[in-house]
Design a protein around this motif. Structure first.
Motif, PDB file in Angstrom:
ATOM      1  N   MET A   1      -1.644   6.333   5.353  1.00 57.54           N
ATOM      2  CA  MET A   1      -3.249   5.998   4.977  1.00 57.54           C
ATOM      3  C   MET A   1      -3.460   4.574   5.393  1.00 57.54           C
ATOM      4  SD  MET A   1      -2.743   7.924   1.323  1.00 57.54           S
ATOM      5  CE  MET A   1      -4.373   7.292   0.748  1.00 57.54           C
ATOM      6  N   GLU A   2      -4.519   4.490   5.956  1.00 61.97           N
ATOM      7  CA  GLU A   2      -5.021   3.234   6.459  1.00 61.97           C
ATOM      8  C   GLU A   2      -5.583   2.395   5.077  1.00 61.97           C
ATOM      9  OE1 GLU A   2      -8.418   3.056   8.924  1.00 61.97           O
ATOM     10  OE2 GLU A   2      -7.381   4.410  10.635  1.00 61.97           O
ATOM     11  N   GLY A   3      -4.970   1.070   5.218  1.00 58.26           N
ATOM     12  CA  GLY A   3      -5.323   0.258   3.998  1.00 58.26           C
ATOM     13  C   GLY A   3      -4.392   0.564   2.921  1.00 58.26           C
ATOM     14  N   CYS A   4      -3.502   1.544   2.790  1.00 55.62           N
ATOM     15  CA  CYS A   4      -2.546   1.625   1.812  1.00 55.62           C
ATOM     16  C   CYS A   4      -1.422   0.499   1.812  1.00 55.62           C
ATOM     17  CB  CYS A   4      -2.164   2.977   1.699  1.00 55.62           C
ATOM     18  SG  CYS A   4      -0.960   3.323   0.338  1.00 55.62           S
ATOM     19  N   SER A   5      -0.971  -0.046   0.836  1.00 57.39           N
ATOM     20  CA  SER A   5       0.149  -0.824   0.762  1.00 57.39           C
ATOM     21  C   SER A   5       1.177  -0.641  -0.320  1.00 57.39           C
ATOM     22  CB  SER A   5      -0.368  -2.383   0.249  1.00 57.39           C
ATOM     23  OG  SER A   5      -1.047  -2.436  -0.896  1.00 57.39           O
ATOM     24  N   GLY A   6       1.066   0.640  -0.965  1.00 52.75           N
ATOM     25  CA  GLY A   6       1.940   1.125  -1.892  1.00 52.75           C
ATOM     26  C   GLY A   6       3.308   1.713  -1.117  1.00 52.75           C
ATOM     27  N   ILE A   7       4.209   2.312  -2.178  1.00 51.40           N
ATOM     28  CA  ILE A   7       5.054   2.851  -1.629  1.00 51.40           C
ATOM     29  C   ILE A   7       5.153   4.383  -1.211  1.00 51.40           C
ATOM     30  CG2 ILE A   7       7.385   4.179  -2.378  1.00 51.40           C
ATOM     31  CD1 ILE A   7       7.700   1.732  -4.484  1.00 51.40           C
ATOM     32  N   TYR A   8       3.868   5.016  -1.837  1.00 52.08           N
ATOM     33  CA  TYR A   8       3.572   6.220  -1.388  1.00 52.08           C
ATOM     34  C   TYR A   8       2.081   6.133  -0.608  1.00 52.08           C
ATOM     35  CZ  TYR A   8       6.867   7.226  -4.899  1.00 52.08           C
ATOM     36  OH  TYR A   8       8.160   7.050  -5.675  1.00 52.08           O
ATOM     37  N   CYS A   9       2.204   6.097   0.572  1.00 58.79           N
ATOM     38  CA  CYS A   9       1.063   5.807   1.526  1.00 58.79           C
ATOM     39  C   CYS A   9       0.726   7.082   2.491  1.00 58.79           C
ATOM     40  CB  CYS A   9       1.015   4.716   2.184  1.00 58.79           C
ATOM     41  SG  CYS A   9       0.840   3.185   0.964  1.00 58.79           S
ATOM     42  N   SER A  10       0.989   8.287   2.153  1.00 61.77           N
ATOM     43  CA  SER A  10       1.092   9.464   3.155  1.00 61.77           C
ATOM     44  C   SER A  10       0.068  10.462   2.484  1.00 61.77           C
ATOM     45  CB  SER A  10       2.376  10.153   3.406  1.00 61.77           C
ATOM     46  OG  SER A  10       3.381   9.258   3.886  1.00 61.77           O
ATOM     47  N   LYS A  11      -0.651  10.991   3.579  1.00 62.85           N
ATOM     48  CA  LYS A  11      -1.371  12.262   3.081  1.00 62.85           C
ATOM     49  C   LYS A  11      -1.204  13.100   4.137  1.00 62.85           C
ATOM     50  CE  LYS A  11      -5.536  10.790   5.530  1.00 62.85           C
ATOM     51  NZ  LYS A  11      -7.101  10.455   5.128  1.00 62.85           N
ATOM     52  N   LEU A  12      -1.643  14.479   3.869  1.00 60.85           N
ATOM     53  CA  LEU A  12      -1.470  15.615   4.844  1.00 60.85           C
ATOM     54  C   LEU A  12      -2.650  15.633   5.937  1.00 60.85           C
ATOM     55  CD1 LEU A  12      -0.081  18.485   2.209  1.00 60.85           C
ATOM     56  CD2 LEU A  12       1.269  16.579   3.789  1.00 60.85           C
ATOM     57  N   VAL A  13      -2.473  15.733   7.045  1.00 63.18           N
ATOM     58  CA  VAL A  13      -3.310  15.985   8.171  1.00 63.18           C
ATOM     59  C   VAL A  13      -2.635  17.136   8.898  1.00 63.18           C
ATOM     60  CG1 VAL A  13      -4.566  15.181  10.024  1.00 63.18           C
ATOM     61  CG2 VAL A  13      -4.178  13.827   7.837  1.00 63.18           C
ATOM     62  N   PRO A  14      -3.306  18.218   9.146  1.00 69.75           N
ATOM     63  CA  PRO A  14      -4.510  18.783   8.412  1.00 69.75           C
ATOM     64  C   PRO A  14      -4.373  19.087   7.151  1.00 69.75           C
ATOM     65  CG  PRO A  14      -3.723  20.510   9.881  1.00 69.75           C
ATOM     66  CD  PRO A  14      -3.099  19.380  10.099  1.00 69.75           C
ATOM     67  N   PRO A  15      -5.346  19.159   6.120  1.00 70.16           N
ATOM     68  CA  PRO A  15      -4.893  19.755   4.798  1.00 70.16           C
ATOM     69  C   PRO A  15      -4.451  20.958   4.676  1.00 70.16           C
ATOM     70  CG  PRO A  15      -7.413  19.664   5.247  1.00 70.16           C
ATOM     71  CD  PRO A  15      -6.524  19.195   6.413  1.00 70.16           C
ATOM     72  N   VAL A  16      -4.066  21.367   3.305  1.00 71.13           N
ATOM     73  CA  VAL A  16      -3.187  22.428   3.120  1.00 71.13           C
ATOM     74  C   VAL A  16      -3.723  23.236   1.885  1.00 71.13           C
ATOM     75  CG1 VAL A  16      -1.023  21.767   3.932  1.00 71.13           C
ATOM     76  CG2 VAL A  16      -1.531  21.519   1.643  1.00 71.13           C
ATOM     77  N   TYR A  17      -3.201  24.646   1.764  1.00 74.11           N
ATOM     78  CA  TYR A  17      -3.972  25.358   0.594  1.00 74.11           C
ATOM     79  C   TYR A  17      -3.163  24.732  -0.788  1.00 74.11           C
ATOM     80  CZ  TYR A  17      -5.436  28.999   3.597  1.00 74.11           C
ATOM     81  OH  TYR A  17      -6.068  29.704   4.595  1.00 74.11           O
ATOM     82  N   PRO A  18      -3.883  24.518  -1.893  1.00 73.20           N
ATOM     83  CA  PRO A  18      -3.384  23.689  -2.898  1.00 73.20           C
ATOM     84  C   PRO A  18      -2.545  24.862  -3.843  1.00 73.20           C
ATOM     85  CG  PRO A  18      -5.702  23.829  -3.294  1.00 73.20           C
ATOM     86  CD  PRO A  18      -5.396  24.248  -2.039  1.00 73.20           C
TER      87      PRO A  18
ATOM     88  N   TYR B   1      -6.569  20.756   0.801  1.00 67.66           N
ATOM     89  CA  TYR B   1      -6.236  19.511   0.193  1.00 67.66           C
ATOM     90  C   TYR B   1      -5.301  18.578   1.004  1.00 67.66           C
ATOM     91  CZ  TYR B   1      -6.447  15.917  -3.582  1.00 67.66           C
ATOM     92  OH  TYR B   1      -6.401  14.804  -4.354  1.00 67.66           O
ATOM     93  N   ASP B   2      -5.546  17.407   1.099  1.00 69.19           N
ATOM     94  CA  ASP B   2      -4.587  16.575   1.833  1.00 69.19           C
ATOM     95  C   ASP B   2      -3.610  15.793   1.077  1.00 69.19           C
ATOM     96  OD1 ASP B   2      -6.143  14.626   0.815  1.00 69.19           O
ATOM     97  OD2 ASP B   2      -6.934  13.795   2.347  1.00 69.19           O
ATOM     98  N   TYR B   3      -3.475  15.727  -0.264  1.00 68.98           N
ATOM     99  CA  TYR B   3      -2.604  15.236  -1.141  1.00 68.98           C
ATOM    100  C   TYR B   3      -2.119  13.809  -0.734  1.00 68.98           C
ATOM    101  CZ  TYR B   3      -1.503  19.733  -3.242  1.00 68.98           C
ATOM    102  OH  TYR B   3      -1.641  20.907  -3.982  1.00 68.98           O
TER     103      TYR B   3
END
Length: 385
Positions: free
Chosen positions: A279-296, A266-268
């Motif tokens: 993240m592309e197109g994100c305008s909020g305070i929290y705009c990050s995701k994990l690359v590559p994804p991790v074990y949830p 999962y990339d959270y």
């Protein structure tokens, strides 16, 4: 992910993110649910033990219909002052408050005038309530009190000491960050070590039980399944908020995997830890995701917690020695956490012989050792109820 309620409502209704509803944090919601679920299960188990005659009732005198005394108004006065003092901060400087409500509440900022008004209002309301119930001649009643009647106090002790322990162990886990930003770490609502919460809550409840002459081992057995349930609920808070308690980079999904892909990796997105790439197109305070994804891993721990809680419930009737169930809980908890650490992201410590354990691995080994020691002492009759 849902770092706060504004992201929940955005997903449900399309409302903007980072609005006033961001003062309600997702992790905080699940933390409260974890405490309430443990309290509910513990109360049910304590009632069963009382019905089985494991607890002796204590007679306490209760005065009914007394006139209001100043002592009765102190707690409400303090609560009213805090509500008014901090409510004033939220009303007059909402932008500061909404960015980090926990830090704002724990700070010295507030509105003194509204605090005084809140104190007077809460005290007056309590006085009116008690005066309405007052009798011309107060009655003295003796009531039988069992441990489940004290569940509110037990829950408060567990919660307060649990938060203190969680903060303390979080500081030990990241000492460099604490030295760099001590006040931020102490006052922020983030940074809570789950093992610290368990240990702190244990000592808080242990102190309360001893002070009130309540048998510890019976209560420990009663709370063991509840702790696993609460732990699982708390891990849901970690998952849905994306607080950084995830796993290492996941391997490629194998062909034999039949469950949803997000259970493998999962990339959270929109994680509250602000980790990963933007993240592309994100305008909020929290705009990050994990690359590559991790074990949830929080979801894995949720599943294991439910299985282990069910196991404890099933074996409980077969155990005759008080305290034995709690000893098994310690072993199960230690084993589960030790192995999940192998695929979790965590800071490692340098030990002799090239060992690099995490804080949780060290504590999990101690839990297993304590569980085994407890079983030995119980069988030898050296631990009393």
């Amino acid at each position: 992910m849902y770092p706060d309620f504004s992201y929940v409502f955005n997903d449900l209704f399309g409302t903007p993110v980072d609005n006033w509803t961001q003062i309600f944090k997702t992790f905080g919601l699940f933390l409260v649910l974890a405490i309430l679920s443990a309290s509910f299960i513990l109360r049910r188990e304590l009632i069963k033990l009382a019905d089985e005659g494991k607890f002796k009732a204590k007679l306490e005198e209760v005065i009914v219909g007394a006139k209001p005394q100043w002592q009765d108004l102190i707690a409400n006065s303090i609560l009213g002052f805090v509500v008014g003092f901090k409510g004033g901060l939220a009303l007059l400087d909402f932008e500061v408050f909404r960015m980090d409500p926990a830090a704002a509440i724990l700070s010295t900022q507030g509105n003194f005038l509204l605090g005084i008004l809140g104190m007077a209002g809460f005290a007056g309301l309590k006085y009116w309530e008690l005066n309405k119930q007052a009798l011309p001649k107060p009655l003295v009643e003796k009531r039988e009190i069992f441990p489940h009647h004290k569940i509110g106090d037990i829950t408060v002790y567990a919660a307060v000491f649990g938060v203190i322990g969680a903060k303390f162990f979080a500081v030990l886990e990241t000492p460099a960050a604490f030295i760099e930003r001590p006040l931020e770490m102490l006052l922020s609502g983030a940074g809570l070590a789950i093992y610290g919460g368990l240990i702190g809550g244990f000592f808080g409840v242990r102190y309360y039980l001893k002070k009130n002459d309540i048998p510890f081992l019976h209560v420990a057995d009663a709370v063991a399944p509840a702790l696993f349930i609460a732990y699982g609920v708390g891990r849901l808070g970690c998952h849905f908020s994306g607080d950084g308690d995830w796993g290492i980079v996941a391997a490629s999904i194998p062909e034999w995997w039949f469950l949803p892909d997000w259970l493998w990796s999962y990339d959270y997105p929109n994680n509250v830890a602000k980790s990963g790439v933007l993240m592309e197109g994100c305008s909020g305070i929290y705009c990050s995701k994990l690359v590559p994804p991790v074990y949830p891993t929080p979801l894995y721990e949720l599943g294991m917690s439910l299985i282990l809680a069910f196991t404890l419930i099933k074996i409980k009737p077969k155990l005759k020695l008080p305290g034995m169930l709690f000893a098994i809980y310690l072993i199960m908890n230690g084993v589960e956490r030790f192995f999940i650490e192998k695929i979790r992201v965590n800071e490692k410590y340098e030990w002799p012989l090239g060992l690099q354990p995490t804080q949780a691995e060290v504590i999990s080994v101690i839990f297993v050792f304590l569980g085994l020691l407890m079983i030995y002492l119980l069988k030898k009759g050296k631990l009393k109820v």
